[in-house]
Design an enzyme around this catalytic site. Structure first.
Site, PDB file in Angstrom:
ATOM      1  N   GLU A   1      -4.492   7.447   2.772  1.00  0.00           N
ATOM      2  CA  GLU A   1      -4.647   6.919   4.120  1.00  0.00           C
ATOM      3  C   GLU A   1      -3.303   6.639   4.796  1.00  0.00           C
ATOM      4  O   GLU A   1      -3.150   6.778   6.001  1.00  0.00           O
ATOM      5  CB  GLU A   1      -5.457   5.618   4.040  1.00  0.00           C
TER       6      GLU A   1
ATOM      7  N   ILE B   1      -4.623   0.625  -2.829  1.00  0.00           N
ATOM      8  CA  ILE B   1      -5.248  -0.682  -3.058  1.00  0.00           C
ATOM      9  C   ILE B   1      -6.569  -0.693  -2.295  1.00  0.00           C
ATOM     10  O   ILE B   1      -6.597  -0.946  -1.094  1.00  0.00           O
ATOM     11  CB  ILE B   1      -4.332  -1.847  -2.589  1.00  0.00           C
ATOM     12  N   ASP B   2      -7.657  -0.383  -3.000  1.00  0.00           N
ATOM     13  CA  ASP B   2      -8.963  -0.421  -2.345  1.00  0.00           C
ATOM     14  C   ASP B   2      -9.437  -1.870  -2.290  1.00  0.00           C
ATOM     15  O   ASP B   2      -9.202  -2.639  -3.211  1.00  0.00           O
ATOM     16  CB  ASP B   2      -9.969   0.447  -3.117  1.00  0.00           C
TER      17      ASP B   2
ATOM     18  N   ASP C   1     -11.536   6.922  -1.091  1.00  0.00           N
ATOM     19  CA  ASP C   1     -12.352   5.892  -1.741  1.00  0.00           C
ATOM     20  C   ASP C   1     -13.252   6.479  -2.820  1.00  0.00           C
ATOM     21  O   ASP C   1     -13.600   5.807  -3.790  1.00  0.00           O
ATOM     22  CB  ASP C   1     -13.304   5.220  -0.729  1.00  0.00           C
TER      23      ASP C   1
ATOM     24  N   ASP D   1       0.824  -1.221   0.000  1.00  0.00           N
ATOM     25  CA  ASP D   1       0.000   0.000   0.000  1.00  0.00           C
ATOM     26  C   ASP D   1       0.853   1.263   0.000  1.00  0.00           C
ATOM     27  O   ASP D   1       0.663   2.165  -0.800  1.00  0.00           O
ATOM     28  CB  ASP D   1      -0.858   0.043   1.271  1.00  0.00           C
TER      29      ASP D   1
ATOM     30  N   THR E   1      -8.471  -4.032   0.343  1.00  0.00           N
ATOM     31  CA  THR E   1      -7.256  -4.767   0.722  1.00  0.00           C
ATOM     32  C   THR E   1      -7.570  -6.187   1.171  1.00  0.00           C
ATOM     33  O   THR E   1      -6.797  -7.103   0.911  1.00  0.00           O
ATOM     34  CB  THR E   1      -6.514  -4.053   1.873  1.00  0.00           C
TER      35      THR E   1
ATOM     36  N   ASP F   1      -6.174   6.106  -3.251  1.00  0.00           N
ATOM     37  CA  ASP F   1      -6.330   4.844  -2.523  1.00  0.00           C
ATOM     38  C   ASP F   1      -5.510   3.809  -3.286  1.00  0.00           C
ATOM     39  O   ASP F   1      -5.917   3.340  -4.348  1.00  0.00           O
ATOM     40  CB  ASP F   1      -7.799   4.422  -2.425  1.00  0.00           C
TER      41      ASP F   1
END
Ligand SMILES: [Mg+2]
Length: 395
Positions: A78, A152-153, A317, A53, A155, A150
């Site tokens: 994030e 890797i949405d 997101d 990430d 995860t 984001d």
């Protein structure tokens, strides 16, 4: 052509390559799945997931900053890039100029696993070439832009890595297809989303069992609206899962119960909302993982709306998908704000999600939550139908 749009798409492709590498490179894959096998290495493998990430986010920052100096300071997500390794050392993960240096840095986080570090660094440094996007001429001043990322949405689906998930009505409720890379650029002053990319690194598996990805982009800035859905084919040579034609727009005069509205919901949605939609959506109710993927289902016309009444999606997101939806005449409404200020005839502009203002009384990442829920839609009539329906339950 918008150079920035090209840079965002390129960054998303590189991110997708890294995400695929971690699943397809044997050394990296073994680290990724360690979490499933035993508790012994739990901390280490959980860290590896976060490392993927963080690295993706840093690659995006690095690449965009190189093309547009200064913009990297306004790229948010994030993750922070600080990392603690097994020896308790704090390490700032970043992309170095040479891949050998990046590998050395990553090996410190990976407790000396040079093979894994080299594989990751090589994916992070690989050049990505994308076709001409044909965005038309777009002039958006860079100094007024912020970017939400984001890396890797979904995860959880990425770690689980289910590759044989079976879709229902072309919608995957779970599996690697639900994983997306999301990048959205917004106006720092107004908070409006302007440009977005959704990259789906695991869209389909080819004959040699390697994952192929695809990406979608959209620009909605002032009078200009353009996106990849009208100018490029939706899939790359996939004839096994033809895309259905979008449902006709719901006619609010028919009332919701008479409409063919179809919706995708989160499995985490509250029970009474699930029940309400099950009852009223003749077009079907689907469940899927990943906020980015659910929004993509709306963008592709697989469903009419994505509704989420809870507060657990964040600006990273929604920003990219929101820009894409706007470019097609839709949007992402601020759900509870809409319900609080319900206009009599439904003709007024509905409040949309915004990207520049943190929630003052919240702390940490919660500052950037979409705390009033959301409705992602292509047509305003569908949004009105959803709002009308939701006035009948307590949220
Ligand atoms: Mg996410």
């Amino acid at each position: 052509m918008s150079e920035l749009m090209v840079a965002l798409v390129q960054a998303s492709e590189k991110a997708a390559n890294i995400a695929r590498s971690c699943r397809q490179d044997e050394t990296l894959f073994s680290l990724l799945i360690e979490e499933k096998k035993s508790d012994k290495n739990k901390k280490f493998s959980a860290d590896f997931k976060t490392l993927a990430d963080v690295l993706v986010q840093e690659v995006i920052k690095h690449d965009i900053g190189k093309r547009f100096p200064g913009l990297e300071n306004n790229i948010f997500g994030e993750e922070t890039n600080e990392f603690m390794n097994g020896l308790g050392e704090r390490i700032q993960v970043m992309l170095c100029e040479r891949d050998a240096d990046t590998a050395r840095l990553l090996s410190k986080v990976l407790d000396g696993n040079m093979q894994a570090a080299e594989a990751l660094a090589s994916a992070a440094h690989q050049d990505v070439i994308i076709p001409d996007l044909q965005t038309g001429s777009v002039h958006i001043p860079i100094h007024n832009l912020g970017v939400w990322v984001d890396p890797i949405d979904s995860t959880l689906q990425y770690i689980k890595g289910i590759s044989n998930s079976v879709p229902e009505g072309s919608i995957y409720s779970r599996g690697l297809q639900c994983v997306t890379v999301l990048i959205g650029a917004y106006d720092l002053q107004t908070g409006e989303p302007l440009m977005g990319v959704i990259n789906q690194p695991f869209a389909e598996m080819d004959d040699s069992k390697r994952w192929q990805g695809r990406f979608f982009w959209g620009i909605s800035a002032g009078p200009l609206s353009v996106n990849s859905l009208s100018s490029t084919p939706l899939t790359r040579g996939d004839s096994t899962h033809p895309l259905p034609t979008p449902n006709p727009v719901a006619d609010p005069s028919l009332g919701v119960r008479g409409s063919k509205l179809s919706t995708v919901l989160s499995t985490r949605e509250v029970k009474r909302v699930k029940a309400l939609f099950q009852d009223c959506c003749e077009g079907g109710v689907y469940y899927a993982s990943g906020a980015g993927y659910k929004a993509l289902c709306v963008i592709l016309g697989l469903v009419d709306v994505y509704v989420f009444t809870e507060d657990s999606t964040y600006k990273w997101d929604s920003c990219g998908p929101h820009a894409l939806l706007r470019s097609m005449g839709g949007g992402m409404a601020d759900l509870k704000d809409c319900l609080r200020h319900s206009p009599a005839g439904g003709a007024e502009e509905r409040p949309e999600l915004q990207y520049n203002t943190p929630i003052a009384e919240a702390s940490g990442t919660e500052k950037w939550a979409n705390r009033d829920g959301l409705v992602a839609y292509r047509s305003k009539a569908d949004l009105e139908a959803v709002l009308q329906l939701l006035t009948t339950v307590e949220l």
